[in-house]
Design a protein around this motif. Structure first.
Motif, mmCIF file in Angstrom:
data_model
loop_
_atom_site.group_PDB
_atom_site.id
_atom_site.type_symbol
_atom_site.label_atom_id
_atom_site.label_comp_id
_atom_site.label_asym_id
_atom_site.label_seq_id
_atom_site.Cartn_x
_atom_site.Cartn_y
_atom_site.Cartn_z
ATOM 1 N N ALA A 18 50.853 -36.634 -12.338
ATOM 2 C CA ALA A 18 50.485 -36.523 -13.415
ATOM 3 C C ALA A 18 49.455 -37.678 -13.529
ATOM 4 C CB ALA A 18 51.058 -36.260 -14.646
ATOM 5 N N ASN A 19 50.033 -38.767 -13.205
ATOM 6 C CA ASN A 19 48.447 -39.593 -12.682
ATOM 7 C C ASN A 19 47.723 -39.760 -12.196
ATOM 8 O OD1 ASN A 19 49.894 -41.036 -15.173
ATOM 9 N ND2 ASN A 19 50.862 -42.444 -13.820
ATOM 10 N N GLN A 21 47.373 -36.115 -11.111
ATOM 11 C CA GLN A 21 45.547 -35.445 -10.673
ATOM 12 C C GLN A 21 44.795 -35.935 -12.088
ATOM 13 O OE1 GLN A 21 47.294 -31.734 -13.923
ATOM 14 N NE2 GLN A 21 46.080 -31.221 -13.855
ATOM 15 N N GLN A 22 45.291 -36.871 -13.034
ATOM 16 C CA GLN A 22 44.087 -37.139 -14.126
ATOM 17 C C GLN A 22 43.084 -38.445 -13.270
ATOM 18 O OE1 GLN A 22 43.739 -36.989 -17.547
ATOM 19 N NE2 GLN A 22 42.103 -38.307 -16.813
ATOM 20 N N ALA A 23 44.158 -39.458 -11.943
ATOM 21 C CA ALA A 23 42.967 -39.783 -11.812
ATOM 22 C C ALA A 23 42.857 -39.034 -10.431
ATOM 23 C CB ALA A 23 43.536 -40.942 -10.838
ATOM 24 N N THR A 24 42.610 -38.159 -10.136
ATOM 25 C CA THR A 24 41.373 -37.116 -9.325
ATOM 26 C C THR A 24 40.385 -36.920 -10.322
ATOM 27 O OG1 THR A 24 42.703 -36.128 -8.473
ATOM 28 C CG2 THR A 24 40.873 -35.049 -7.978
ATOM 29 N N LEU A 25 40.895 -36.578 -11.473
ATOM 30 C CA LEU A 25 39.855 -35.997 -12.184
ATOM 31 C C LEU A 25 38.919 -37.181 -12.964
ATOM 32 C CD1 LEU A 25 41.776 -33.741 -14.648
ATOM 33 C CD2 LEU A 25 40.724 -32.727 -12.891
ATOM 34 N N ASP A 26 39.045 -38.622 -12.988
ATOM 35 C CA ASP A 26 38.533 -39.614 -13.568
ATOM 36 C C ASP A 26 37.504 -39.914 -12.142
ATOM 37 O OD1 ASP A 26 39.925 -39.522 -15.673
ATOM 38 O OD2 ASP A 26 41.165 -41.165 -15.161
#
Length: 228
Positions: A18-19, A21-26
């Motif tokens: 989950a982290n 994925q969020q890091a990739t989106l950021d």
């Protein structure tokens, strides 16, 4: 294969997906919105450099040198130093110096002058004979720019944009080390500082995949628009 090596780099149970994925989106967020501004500023600045460089007047030469010095100053300043240097400006602009949004001003200031130089070079490579023929036929300056110079420069502009975007991804990774978030922050904080090298490896692979995709799309578009 040594078991310790596998446990060090391929222990995927230690990865918080989950982290990740969020890091990739950021990272994608920082790259996309920064590049939108870089393209606009870079094209305008590159056009200004090209236009001033063509004129032989003393005033044009002075303005060209001023714009060139400012452009080179931002382009040559190491990114992390630039990001720290403009923290007060960033805080004033976005309300914080932490997070993905806070990295955008430094990313733009670092990459826009670089792309502007590539735009100027692309414009200068347009066949002078074509421009002279258009001038002889009575075409105005702006008609020459948007009907000849820009269309003829499209492949080079796309190639320059591809190189700049890939550099931008590298900048986002460095920005992550000082609070911008993204894959760089995750690789540094979760990977290096906590000894979780699987996270660093996964973050690196994701960055490489994004780079390969951008490079592939850029090469395809450059070839597709090349009339030679």
């Amino acid at each position: 294969m040594d078991k310790s090596f596998v446990e060090t780099y391929f222990n995927f149970e230690k990865v918080d997906w989950a982290n990740m994925q969020q890091a990739t989106l950021d990272t994608l967020f920082m790259t996309f919105f920064s590049m939108v501004l870089v393209v606009v500023i870079g094209l305008l600045l590159g056009l200004a450099l090209y236009s001033l460089g063509r004129k032989q007047t003393a005033g044009a030469n002075i303005f060209y040198n001023v714009v060139s010095i400012i452009s080179n100053a931002f382009r040559s300043t190491p990114f992390m130093i630039l990001m720290v240097l403009i923290i007060p400006f960033t805080t004033l602009l976005v309300g914080s110096f932490l997070g993905a949004k806070a990295a955008i001003p430094a990313l733009v200031l670092s990459a826009a002058p670089f792309y502007a130089r590539m735009v100027e070079i692309a414009f200068r490579e347009v066949n002078p004979g074509v421009i002279e023929a258009a001038e002889a036929m009575g075409a105005s300056y702006w008609e020459i720019i948007y009907k000849i110079v820009i269309p003829e420069s499209v492949p080079a502009l796309i190639s320059g944009l591809t190189v700049t975007t890939i550099s931008m991804i590298g900048y986002t990774a460095m920005a992550g080390a000082i609070g911008a978030g993204g894959l760089g922050a995750l690789a540094w904080q979760e990977g290096f500082q906590r000894g979780n090298y699987t996270v660093t490896l996964v973050a690196t692979v994701i960055i490489l995949i994004v780079v390969f995709i951008i490079q592939g799309v850029g090469d395809f578009l450059a070839k597709a628009t090349d009339k030679r």
